[in-house]
Design an enzyme around this catalytic site. Structure first.
Site, mmCIF file in Angstrom:
data_model
loop_
_atom_site.group_PDB
_atom_site.id
_atom_site.type_symbol
_atom_site.label_atom_id
_atom_site.label_comp_id
_atom_site.label_asym_id
_atom_site.label_seq_id
_atom_site.Cartn_x
_atom_site.Cartn_y
_atom_site.Cartn_z
ATOM 1 N N GLY A 126 -73.229 51.327 -68.836
ATOM 2 C CA GLY A 126 -73.272 51.555 -67.315
ATOM 3 C C GLY A 126 -74.479 50.617 -66.904
ATOM 4 O O GLY A 126 -74.451 50.360 -65.734
ATOM 5 N N CYS A 127 -75.550 51.029 -67.225
ATOM 6 C CA CYS A 127 -76.851 50.441 -66.821
ATOM 7 C C CYS A 127 -76.912 48.956 -66.916
ATOM 8 O O CYS A 127 -77.653 48.161 -66.057
ATOM 9 C CB CYS A 127 -77.962 51.101 -67.415
ATOM 10 S SG CYS A 127 -78.020 52.986 -67.249
#
Length: 241
Positions: free
Chosen positions: A136-137
């Site tokens: 996600g990051c």
């Protein structure tokens, strides 16, 4: 008990073994004392129930929305989109209209990055994320990186913050062209009251701060990582009108 430790798994044969152990426990209990037997039976029954429930995927999904887990996300003054679903929930973090708290933190090169140095010069997109090089990051960082020209046209500087001590490998791997700050002790998260997801995971929040140091966007979403760049651009575009 020894069988569990040696194999680490549970199959139909294992269930039979557990049953045999439970029966043996009662037999031994007749000699050792009924109270001890009942206790042993209770422990084995609980473990057996836990294993079979897990194997059947009968997870109590109500835990994910229980007041115990999400109660802390309802205590605050500002309204933002919820952690996973995109719905609105109240969280105690810096809100739209607030003066952005000033801070100084080290960037990936070890240089001091100070927020107030940008006041009067450019807008700032300040985003908090859990950890370098996680799915996600990475998606979030690349979404900002891919839109750098658009953000430059909106007179905005991008800066990310996580608890990672060294961002150099993450920046090099994905060719990121903006600053990432280290918040090892989570003091910046505390300063902006960035909420935790499910009470223990570092949250994912984006703030748009204008040239006067006023917060124009406070966006909180763990699940929709790429949407942070979209929301930030829209907030900046509204400043141009």
């Amino acid at each position: 008990r020894c069988w569990f430790r040696s194999t680490g798994k549970l199959d139909s044969s294992g269930l039979d073994r557990v049953g045999a152990e439970m029966k043996a426990a009662f037999v031994c209990g007749a000699n050792a004392g009924r109270a001890r037997s009942v206790h042993y039976h209770s422990v084995l029954t609980t473990r057996l129930h836990s294993f079979t429930s897990f194997r059947s995927n009968r997870v109590n999904r109500s835990l994910l929305t229980s007041k115990d887990f999400l109660g802390s996300a309802r205590r605050s003054k500002s309204s933002t989109r919820s952690l996973w679903s995109g719905k609105t929930s109240n969280v105690s973090m810096v809100a739209v209209g607030d003066s952005a708290p000033d801070f100084t933190a080290p960037d990936q090169d070890g240089n001091a990055w100070k927020l107030s140095d940008r006041f009067g010069k450019r807008n700032v997109v300040l985003y908090f994320y859990p950890k370098d090089d996680t799915p996600g990051c990475t998606k979030q960082a690349c979404a900002f990186n891919d839109a750098l020209d658009e953000f430059a046209g909106l007179d905005a500087e991008i800066v990310g913050v996580s608890s990672d001590k060294d961002h150099s490998a993450f920046i090099s791997k994905y060719g990121l062209k903006f600053s990432l700050l280290s918040d090892v002790d989570s003091s910046l998260r505390a300063l902006y009251s960035v909420p935790k997801t499910l009470g223990f995971l570092p949250g994912r929040c984006t703030f748009v701060i204008d040239k006067d140091g006023v917060v124009k966007l406070a966006y909180n979403s763990m699940g929709n990582a790429a949407q942070h760049a979209v929301e930030a651009k829209q907030a900046l575009e509204s400043l141009q009108k």
